[in-house]
Write an enzyme that holds these catalytic residues in place. Structure first.
Site, PDB file in Angstrom:
ATOM      1  N   SER A 149       0.849  -1.179   0.000  1.00  0.00           N
ATOM      2  CA  SER A 149       0.000   0.000   0.000  1.00  0.00           C
ATOM      3  C   SER A 149       0.887   1.231   0.000  1.00  0.00           C
ATOM      4  CB  SER A 149      -0.890  -0.013   1.246  1.00  0.00           C
ATOM      5  OG  SER A 149      -1.415   1.261   1.530  1.00  0.00           O
ATOM      6  N   TYR A 162      -1.166  -0.074  10.428  1.00  0.00           N
ATOM      7  CA  TYR A 162      -1.290  -0.477   9.026  1.00  0.00           C
ATOM      8  C   TYR A 162      -0.019  -0.115   8.256  1.00  0.00           C
ATOM      9  CZ  TYR A 162      -3.424  -1.030   4.399  1.00  0.00           C
ATOM     10  OH  TYR A 162      -3.718  -1.422   3.118  1.00  0.00           O
TER      11      TYR A 162
END
Length: 303
Positions: A149, A162
Protein backbone atom coordinates in the site's frame (compact mmCIF):
# COMPACT_ATOMS: atom_id res chain seq x y z
CA UNK A 1 -11.41 -31.93 -3.69
CA UNK A 2 -11.09 -31.04 -7.35
CA UNK A 3 -8.52 -32.90 -9.40
CA UNK A 4 -5.38 -30.99 -10.41
CA UNK A 5 -5.40 -29.84 -14.02
CA UNK A 6 -3.11 -31.74 -16.35
CA UNK A 7 0.22 -30.72 -17.82
CA UNK A 8 0.05 -27.79 -20.20
CA UNK A 9 -3.16 -26.50 -18.62
CA UNK A 10 -3.84 -23.09 -17.11
CA UNK A 11 -1.49 -21.65 -14.56
CA UNK A 12 -2.78 -21.72 -10.99
CA UNK A 13 -3.00 -18.86 -8.52
CA UNK A 14 -3.82 -18.87 -4.83
CA UNK A 15 -5.42 -15.59 -3.75
CA UNK A 16 -6.00 -14.86 -0.08
CA UNK A 17 -8.87 -12.64 0.99
CA UNK A 18 -10.72 -13.52 -2.21
CA UNK A 19 -14.22 -13.02 -0.86
CA UNK A 20 -14.30 -9.24 -1.33
CA UNK A 21 -12.45 -6.16 -2.48
CA UNK A 22 -9.25 -6.46 -4.46
CA UNK A 23 -9.04 -10.21 -3.81
CA UNK A 24 -12.51 -10.81 -5.22
CA UNK A 25 -11.83 -8.68 -8.28
CA UNK A 26 -8.50 -10.43 -8.82
CA UNK A 27 -9.95 -13.93 -8.51
CA UNK A 28 -12.71 -13.05 -10.96
CA UNK A 29 -10.32 -11.45 -13.45
CA UNK A 30 -7.76 -14.26 -13.41
CA UNK A 31 -10.48 -16.89 -13.83
CA UNK A 32 -11.83 -15.04 -16.86
CA UNK A 33 -8.27 -14.91 -18.24
CA UNK A 34 -8.06 -18.70 -18.09
CA UNK A 35 -6.23 -19.18 -14.80
CA UNK A 36 -7.02 -21.89 -12.28
CA UNK A 37 -7.92 -19.93 -9.15
CA UNK A 38 -7.80 -21.10 -5.56
CA UNK A 39 -9.80 -18.60 -3.52
CA UNK A 40 -8.70 -18.66 0.13
CA UNK A 41 -11.07 -16.94 2.54
CA UNK A 42 -12.74 -17.11 5.92
CA UNK A 43 -16.33 -17.56 4.71
CA UNK A 44 -16.01 -20.07 1.87
CA UNK A 45 -19.70 -20.71 1.26
CA UNK A 46 -20.62 -17.04 0.96
CA UNK A 47 -17.49 -16.05 -0.92
CA UNK A 48 -17.65 -18.89 -3.43
CA UNK A 49 -21.32 -18.22 -4.14
CA UNK A 50 -20.42 -14.64 -5.07
CA UNK A 51 -17.43 -15.74 -7.15
CA UNK A 52 -19.47 -18.32 -9.06
CA UNK A 53 -22.11 -15.71 -9.80
CA UNK A 54 -19.47 -13.24 -11.01
CA UNK A 55 -17.56 -15.75 -13.14
CA UNK A 56 -20.34 -18.09 -14.26
CA UNK A 57 -18.35 -21.05 -12.91
CA UNK A 58 -20.21 -24.21 -11.94
CA UNK A 59 -20.04 -25.83 -8.51
CA UNK A 60 -17.61 -28.49 -9.74
CA UNK A 61 -15.49 -26.28 -12.00
CA UNK A 62 -11.85 -27.34 -11.38
CA UNK A 63 -10.65 -23.87 -12.31
CA UNK A 64 -12.34 -22.24 -9.32
CA UNK A 65 -11.69 -23.81 -5.95
CA UNK A 66 -12.49 -22.41 -2.53
CA UNK A 67 -10.50 -23.21 0.60
CA UNK A 68 -11.06 -21.91 4.14
CA UNK A 69 -8.32 -19.75 5.63
CA UNK A 70 -7.99 -17.86 8.88
CA UNK A 71 -4.58 -16.20 8.90
CA UNK A 72 -4.63 -15.82 12.69
CA UNK A 73 -5.05 -19.59 13.23
CA UNK A 74 -2.01 -21.83 12.70
CA UNK A 75 -4.16 -24.95 12.27
CA UNK A 76 -6.27 -23.21 9.62
CA UNK A 77 -3.12 -22.17 7.74
CA UNK A 78 -1.74 -25.72 7.79
CA UNK A 79 -5.08 -27.15 6.64
CA UNK A 80 -5.30 -24.55 3.87
CA UNK A 81 -1.81 -25.41 2.58
CA UNK A 82 -2.66 -29.11 2.61
CA UNK A 83 -5.91 -28.52 0.73
CA UNK A 84 -4.09 -26.44 -1.89
CA UNK A 85 -1.44 -29.09 -2.50
CA UNK A 86 -4.03 -31.86 -2.68
CA UNK A 87 -6.20 -29.97 -5.16
CA UNK A 88 -3.68 -28.30 -7.51
CA UNK A 89 -0.20 -29.34 -6.36
CA UNK A 90 2.33 -26.50 -6.23
CA UNK A 91 0.66 -23.23 -7.27
CA UNK A 92 2.33 -21.05 -9.87
CA UNK A 93 1.31 -17.88 -8.02
CA UNK A 94 0.69 -17.14 -4.36
CA UNK A 95 -1.00 -13.76 -3.96
CA UNK A 96 -1.03 -12.38 -0.42
CA UNK A 97 -3.94 -9.96 -0.58
CA UNK A 98 -5.81 -10.61 2.69
CA UNK A 99 -5.36 -8.12 5.48
CA UNK A 100 -7.03 -5.79 7.91
CA UNK A 101 -6.82 -2.03 8.31
CA UNK A 102 -7.15 0.41 11.17
CA UNK A 103 -7.49 4.10 11.85
CA UNK A 104 -6.49 5.90 15.02
CA UNK A 105 -3.47 7.56 16.55
CA UNK A 106 -0.78 5.51 18.28
CA UNK A 107 -2.05 6.61 21.70
CA UNK A 108 -5.57 5.53 20.77
CA UNK A 109 -4.80 2.13 19.25
CA UNK A 110 -4.67 -0.79 21.73
CA UNK A 111 -1.76 -3.21 21.61
CA UNK A 112 -4.22 -6.03 20.98
CA UNK A 113 -5.02 -4.50 17.59
CA UNK A 114 -1.32 -4.14 16.78
CA UNK A 115 -0.90 -7.84 17.55
CA UNK A 116 -3.91 -8.80 15.42
CA UNK A 117 -2.64 -6.59 12.60
CA UNK A 118 0.75 -8.30 12.49
CA UNK A 119 -0.80 -11.76 12.90
CA UNK A 120 -3.12 -11.22 9.94
CA UNK A 121 -0.89 -9.19 7.62
CA UNK A 122 2.56 -10.66 8.36
CA UNK A 123 2.77 -13.78 10.52
CA UNK A 124 -0.08 -15.61 8.77
CA UNK A 125 1.17 -14.90 5.24
CA UNK A 126 4.70 -15.92 6.25
CA UNK A 127 3.39 -19.21 7.65
CA UNK A 128 1.37 -19.97 4.51
CA UNK A 129 4.37 -19.15 2.31
CA UNK A 130 6.63 -21.41 4.35
CA UNK A 131 4.14 -24.25 3.92
CA UNK A 132 3.86 -23.86 0.14
CA UNK A 133 7.47 -22.98 -0.74
CA UNK A 134 8.84 -26.56 -0.71
CA UNK A 135 6.42 -27.58 -3.47
CA UNK A 136 7.07 -24.41 -5.44
CA UNK A 137 10.83 -24.96 -5.18
CA UNK A 138 10.49 -28.50 -6.47
CA UNK A 139 8.39 -27.25 -9.37
CA UNK A 140 11.14 -24.77 -10.19
CA UNK A 141 8.82 -21.89 -11.05
CA UNK A 142 6.33 -19.52 -9.59
CA UNK A 143 5.71 -16.05 -8.26
CA UNK A 144 4.87 -14.76 -4.78
CA UNK A 145 2.94 -11.49 -4.81
CA UNK A 146 2.71 -9.25 -1.76
CA UNK A 147 -0.02 -6.62 -1.95
CA UNK A 148 1.34 -3.53 -0.23
CA UNK A 149 0.00 0.00 0.00
CA UNK A 150 1.02 3.62 -0.16
CA UNK A 151 1.18 3.34 3.62
CA UNK A 152 4.05 0.89 3.16
CA UNK A 153 6.01 3.54 1.28
CA UNK A 154 5.47 6.38 3.75
CA UNK A 155 4.13 6.05 7.28
CA UNK A 156 0.81 7.84 7.30
CA UNK A 157 -0.64 9.56 10.39
CA UNK A 158 -3.61 7.84 12.03
CA UNK A 159 -2.70 4.51 10.41
CA UNK A 160 0.50 3.58 12.26
CA UNK A 161 -0.25 -0.17 12.68
CA UNK A 162 -1.29 -0.48 9.03
CA UNK A 163 1.74 1.49 7.84
CA UNK A 164 3.98 -0.66 10.04
CA UNK A 165 2.72 -3.99 8.68
CA UNK A 166 2.85 -2.84 5.07
CA UNK A 167 6.40 -1.60 5.56
CA UNK A 168 7.31 -4.94 7.13
CA UNK A 169 5.63 -6.74 4.24
CA UNK A 170 7.82 -4.94 1.74
CA UNK A 171 11.04 -5.66 3.65
CA UNK A 172 10.04 -9.32 3.91
CA UNK A 173 9.49 -9.48 0.17
CA UNK A 174 12.85 -7.86 -0.59
CA UNK A 175 14.68 -10.30 1.67
CA UNK A 176 12.84 -13.38 0.46
CA UNK A 177 13.32 -12.53 -3.23
CA UNK A 178 17.07 -13.16 -3.11
CA UNK A 179 16.53 -16.41 -1.22
CA UNK A 180 14.09 -18.00 -3.66
CA UNK A 181 15.30 -16.56 -6.98
CA UNK A 182 17.85 -19.36 -7.56
CA UNK A 183 14.93 -21.84 -7.50
CA UNK A 184 13.05 -20.04 -10.26
CA UNK A 185 10.62 -18.23 -7.97
CA UNK A 186 10.10 -14.48 -8.30
CA UNK A 187 8.67 -12.01 -5.79
CA UNK A 188 6.51 -9.00 -6.65
CA UNK A 189 5.51 -6.18 -4.31
CA UNK A 190 2.47 -4.27 -5.55
CA UNK A 191 2.02 -0.79 -4.11
CA UNK A 192 -1.68 -0.16 -4.46
CA UNK A 193 -3.26 3.18 -5.10
CA UNK A 194 -6.72 4.12 -3.84
CA UNK A 195 -9.44 1.65 -4.81
CA UNK A 196 -13.13 1.63 -4.05
CA UNK A 197 -13.30 -1.26 -1.58
CA UNK A 198 -14.56 -1.77 1.95
CA UNK A 199 -11.08 -1.21 3.39
CA UNK A 200 -11.35 2.55 2.71
CA UNK A 201 -14.78 2.81 4.34
CA UNK A 202 -15.84 2.98 7.96
CA UNK A 203 -17.26 -0.56 7.66
CA UNK A 204 -14.01 -2.03 6.38
CA UNK A 205 -11.56 -0.84 9.02
CA UNK A 206 -10.94 -1.01 12.77
CA UNK A 207 -11.82 2.46 14.03
CA UNK A 208 -9.96 3.42 17.21
CA UNK A 209 -10.39 7.17 16.94
CA UNK A 210 -11.47 9.20 19.94
CA UNK A 211 -13.34 11.94 18.17
CA UNK A 212 -13.65 14.00 21.36
CA UNK A 213 -10.14 13.39 22.67
CA UNK A 214 -6.69 14.92 22.38
CA UNK A 215 -6.46 14.34 18.64
CA UNK A 216 -10.01 15.44 17.82
CA UNK A 217 -8.78 18.37 15.74
CA UNK A 218 -6.53 16.05 13.72
CA UNK A 219 -9.36 13.63 13.09
CA UNK A 220 -11.86 16.24 11.94
CA UNK A 221 -9.49 17.74 9.39
CA UNK A 222 -8.02 14.44 8.20
CA UNK A 223 -11.43 12.81 7.86
CA UNK A 224 -12.77 15.67 5.76
CA UNK A 225 -9.73 15.80 3.48
CA UNK A 226 -9.39 12.04 3.28
CA UNK A 227 -12.97 11.49 2.19
CA UNK A 228 -12.67 14.22 -0.45
CA UNK A 229 -9.46 12.64 -1.80
CA UNK A 230 -11.05 9.19 -1.94
CA UNK A 231 -14.01 10.50 -3.93
CA UNK A 232 -11.56 11.89 -6.48
CA UNK A 233 -8.88 9.18 -6.54
CA UNK A 234 -10.69 5.89 -5.82
CA UNK A 235 -10.67 3.54 -8.82
CA UNK A 236 -12.61 0.37 -9.56
CA UNK A 237 -11.04 -2.81 -8.08
CA UNK A 238 -11.07 -4.36 -11.55
CA UNK A 239 -8.29 -1.97 -12.56
CA UNK A 240 -6.11 -3.39 -9.80
CA UNK A 241 -6.89 -6.92 -10.97
CA UNK A 242 -5.60 -6.09 -14.44
CA UNK A 243 -2.41 -4.74 -12.87
CA UNK A 244 -1.99 -7.93 -10.86
CA UNK A 245 -2.35 -10.02 -14.01
CA UNK A 246 0.44 -8.03 -15.64
CA UNK A 247 2.64 -8.46 -12.56
CA UNK A 248 2.22 -12.24 -12.72
CA UNK A 249 3.85 -12.17 -16.16
CA UNK A 250 7.01 -10.55 -14.79
CA UNK A 251 10.23 -12.49 -15.30
CA UNK A 252 12.19 -10.42 -12.79
CA UNK A 253 13.48 -12.09 -9.59
CA UNK A 254 12.22 -9.03 -7.68
CA UNK A 255 9.67 -6.60 -9.00
CA UNK A 256 8.20 -3.65 -7.12
CA UNK A 257 5.60 -1.68 -8.99
CA UNK A 258 2.79 0.78 -8.38
CA UNK A 259 -0.75 -0.16 -9.36
CA UNK A 260 -2.66 3.08 -9.73
CA UNK A 261 -1.70 6.65 -10.72
CA UNK A 262 -1.58 8.01 -7.17
CA UNK A 263 0.72 5.18 -6.10
CA UNK A 264 3.00 5.89 -9.07
CA UNK A 265 3.20 9.57 -8.10
CA UNK A 266 4.05 8.66 -4.51
CA UNK A 267 6.83 6.26 -5.51
CA UNK A 268 8.29 8.88 -7.82
CA UNK A 269 8.19 11.60 -5.16
CA UNK A 270 9.61 9.28 -2.52
CA UNK A 271 12.50 8.43 -4.85
CA UNK A 272 13.61 12.01 -5.44
CA UNK A 273 12.52 14.02 -2.41
CA UNK A 274 14.24 13.81 1.02
CA UNK A 275 12.29 12.34 3.96
CA UNK A 276 11.92 15.73 5.69
CA UNK A 277 10.23 17.18 2.62
CA UNK A 278 7.93 14.16 2.28
CA UNK A 279 7.01 14.50 5.95
CA UNK A 280 6.09 18.15 5.52
CA UNK A 281 4.07 17.40 2.41
CA UNK A 282 2.11 14.73 4.30
CA UNK A 283 1.51 17.14 7.20
CA UNK A 284 0.23 19.87 4.90
CA UNK A 285 -1.99 17.51 2.89
CA UNK A 286 -3.52 16.11 6.06
CA UNK A 287 -3.98 19.53 7.66
CA UNK A 288 -1.91 18.65 10.73
CA UNK A 289 -0.71 21.64 12.79
CA UNK A 290 2.94 22.69 12.55
CA UNK A 291 5.61 21.33 14.87
CA UNK A 292 4.84 22.50 18.43
CA UNK A 293 1.58 24.06 17.36
CA UNK A 294 -0.44 22.24 20.01
CA UNK A 295 2.22 22.05 22.71
CA UNK A 296 1.09 23.11 26.19
CA UNK A 297 3.59 25.39 27.87
CA UNK A 298 3.43 26.17 31.53
CA UNK A 299 2.97 29.79 32.43
CA UNK A 300 6.27 30.81 34.00
CA UNK A 301 5.09 34.21 35.05
CA UNK A 302 4.76 34.78 38.80
CA UNK A 303 2.24 36.97 40.44
Amino acid sequence: MAEPLGAGSARSAVITGASRGLGFASATHLYRCGWQVVAAMRSVDTGMARLRTATGAGDDDPRLIGVPLDLTDTESIAACAKAIEESIGAPFALVHNAGISSVGMVEETPLSLWEKMFATNIFGPVALTRALLPGMRKAGRGRIVLVSSQAGVRGMPSTAPYSAVKGALERWGEAMAAEVAPFGIGVSVLVTGTYDTEIITDAGTNDCRDLDGTYARHHRTMDKRGRAAMRIAARAPEKFAAGLARALDSGKPFDKRAVGPDARMLLLANRFLPPTVMHQMTRLMMGIPRFGGLARREDTEHA
